[in-house]
Design a protein around this motif. Structure first.
Motif, mmCIF file in Angstrom:
data_model
loop_
_atom_site.group_PDB
_atom_site.id
_atom_site.type_symbol
_atom_site.label_atom_id
_atom_site.label_comp_id
_atom_site.label_asym_id
_atom_site.label_seq_id
_atom_site.Cartn_x
_atom_site.Cartn_y
_atom_site.Cartn_z
ATOM 1 N N SER A 156 0.831 -1.186 0.000
ATOM 2 C CA SER A 156 0.000 0.000 0.000
ATOM 3 C C SER A 156 0.874 1.248 0.000
ATOM 4 C CB SER A 156 -0.903 0.007 1.237
ATOM 5 O OG SER A 156 -0.121 0.138 2.405
ATOM 6 N N ILE A 157 0.238 2.396 -0.251
ATOM 7 C CA ILE A 157 0.962 3.660 -0.215
ATOM 8 C C ILE A 157 1.517 3.904 1.186
ATOM 9 C CG2 ILE A 157 0.717 6.161 -0.422
ATOM 10 C CD1 ILE A 157 -1.322 5.672 -2.632
ATOM 11 N N SER A 158 0.724 3.614 2.226
ATOM 12 C CA SER A 158 1.189 3.837 3.593
ATOM 13 C C SER A 158 2.384 2.949 3.927
ATOM 14 C CB SER A 158 0.052 3.584 4.584
ATOM 15 O OG SER A 158 -0.407 2.249 4.512
ATOM 16 N N THR A 159 2.389 1.716 3.437
ATOM 17 C CA THR A 159 3.523 0.824 3.655
ATOM 18 C C THR A 159 4.788 1.392 3.036
ATOM 19 O OG1 THR A 159 2.092 -1.129 3.723
ATOM 20 C CG2 THR A 159 4.421 -1.496 3.228
ATOM 21 N N THR A 160 4.689 1.881 1.813
ATOM 22 C CA THR A 160 5.843 2.456 1.127
ATOM 23 C C THR A 160 6.351 3.699 1.845
ATOM 24 O OG1 THR A 160 5.060 1.615 -0.995
ATOM 25 C CG2 THR A 160 6.663 3.415 -1.057
ATOM 26 N N VAL A 161 5.425 4.564 2.254
ATOM 27 C CA VAL A 161 5.803 5.792 2.959
ATOM 28 C C VAL A 161 6.540 5.462 4.256
ATOM 29 C CG1 VAL A 161 4.840 7.742 4.265
ATOM 30 C CG2 VAL A 161 4.031 7.269 1.955
ATOM 31 N N ASN A 162 6.028 4.523 5.024
ATOM 32 C CA ASN A 162 6.653 4.198 6.306
ATOM 33 C C ASN A 162 7.980 3.477 6.129
ATOM 34 O OD1 ASN A 162 4.669 5.413 7.814
ATOM 35 N ND2 ASN A 162 3.455 3.553 8.056
ATOM 36 N N ARG A 163 8.068 2.603 5.135
ATOM 37 C CA ARG A 163 9.353 1.946 4.875
ATOM 38 C C ARG A 163 10.424 2.981 4.537
ATOM 39 N NH1 ARG A 163 8.131 -1.104 0.664
ATOM 40 N NH2 ARG A 163 7.756 -3.040 1.806
ATOM 41 N N GLN A 164 10.092 3.923 3.699
ATOM 42 C CA GLN A 164 11.055 4.952 3.304
ATOM 43 C C GLN A 164 11.459 5.816 4.494
ATOM 44 O OE1 GLN A 164 8.961 6.920 0.113
ATOM 45 N NE2 GLN A 164 9.663 5.469 -1.446
ATOM 46 N N ALA A 165 10.495 6.154 5.351
ATOM 47 C CA ALA A 165 10.790 7.004 6.504
ATOM 48 C C ALA A 165 11.753 6.321 7.462
ATOM 49 C CB ALA A 165 9.497 7.371 7.229
ATOM 50 N N TRP A 166 11.472 5.075 7.816
ATOM 51 C CA TRP A 166 12.328 4.410 8.798
ATOM 52 C C TRP A 166 13.639 3.925 8.183
ATOM 53 C CZ3 TRP A 166 7.532 5.511 10.374
ATOM 54 C CH2 TRP A 166 7.381 5.877 11.716
ATOM 55 N N ASP A 167 13.661 3.686 6.895
ATOM 56 C CA ASP A 167 14.932 3.392 6.239
ATOM 57 C C ASP A 167 15.848 4.614 6.292
ATOM 58 O OD1 ASP A 167 15.611 0.877 5.440
ATOM 59 O OD2 ASP A 167 14.948 1.085 3.378
ATOM 60 N N ARG A 168 15.273 5.780 6.036
ATOM 61 C CA ARG A 168 16.080 7.004 6.076
ATOM 62 C C ARG A 168 16.597 7.263 7.484
ATOM 63 N NH1 ARG A 168 14.285 12.960 3.718
ATOM 64 N NH2 ARG A 168 16.076 14.112 4.537
ATOM 65 N N GLU A 169 15.750 7.056 8.488
ATOM 66 C CA GLU A 169 16.194 7.213 9.872
ATOM 67 C C GLU A 169 17.351 6.270 10.173
ATOM 68 O OE1 GLU A 169 13.997 7.125 14.180
ATOM 69 O OE2 GLU A 169 14.003 5.287 12.998
#
Length: 226
Positions: free
Chosen positions: A4-17
């Motif tokens: 989902s879009i939310s899954t992609t958004v959260n994966r990208q956020a925590w990967d960047r962190e």
């Protein structure tokens, strides 16, 4: 599972962190379980009781710090995180402990795991993906009598930051959250087939604001005939 879009958004956020922190990671010594946003504040491992020999999974394990003290007490620990760089960090920090780390969506992991004694989430998958999808899966894959423990940010503590996360470099990234008060989380847990046992508001270390909500629930034990 369809992404989902939310899954992609959260994966990208925590990967960047995780990428910001990864250069500084090294093997660590187990500390305490941190249920709140403030290190050293609030309850710790005592909420789990005796974990020796139990199978415990953390959904959204991040760097694995909250699994380490449980593994040190004899639990069979599994860490699941959506972000591959978070799993890389966890393996660097805790590769010397018997913890199995998997990069996966929590919902996909639960469909293929063996029954769990305890499932927990600390600002992890619960609150970062639709609870009407995740909570019933947790209930299904806990053993009879198994427990769920999770903490989520209080909506008022987040305020306007609910759709953003501030990183160590001062930048902000979007995140997708599912927020509720205590009554909403209690209702969601009960609707999933679990019995909520405790629901607590944890205050900030200074002042009278609430920083997080802590929910503890249990799967009903099997009924025996006769």
């Amino acid at each position: 599972m369809r992404t989902s879009i939310s899954t992609t958004v959260n994966r990208q956020a925590w990967d960047r962190e995780a990428r910001l922190a990864l250069p500084h990671d090294r093997p660590m010594v187990p500390g305490r379980v941190e249920w709140t946003q403030y290190p050293g504040h609030g309850p710790s491992t005592e909420l789990f009781g005796d974990v020796n020999g139990l199978t415990i999974a953390e959904l959204g394990c991040g760097n694995g710090d909250n699994l380490a003290p449980l593994a040190a007490r004899g639990a069979h620990c599994i860490g699941i995180d959506l972000a591959p760089t978070q799993i890389s960090r966890a393996r660097i920090r805790w590769g010397h402990l018997p913890i199995r780390f998997h990069c996966a969506d929590a919902r996909a992991f639960l469909t293929r795991t063996r029954p769990l004694d305890i499932c927990f989430s600390i600002f992890g998958a619960i609150g970062l993906c639709p609870p009407e999808q995740l909570l019933p899966l947790i209930a299904q894959h806990l053993r009879p009598g198994g427990r769920l423990l999770f903490s989520v940010p209080d909506p008022t503590w987040l305020g306007p930051r609910r759709a953003l996360m501030r990183l160590a470099d001062g930048s902000y990234v979007p995140v997708a959250r599912w927020l509720s008060g205590l009554q909403g989380w209690k209702a969601a847990v009960n609707a999933a087939g679990l019995h909520h046992r405790h629901a607590d508001s944890i205050p900030t270390p200074v002042g009278d604001a609430t920083c997080c909500l802590l929910i503890r629930a249990q799967k009903p034990a099997e009924q025996r005939d006769g």
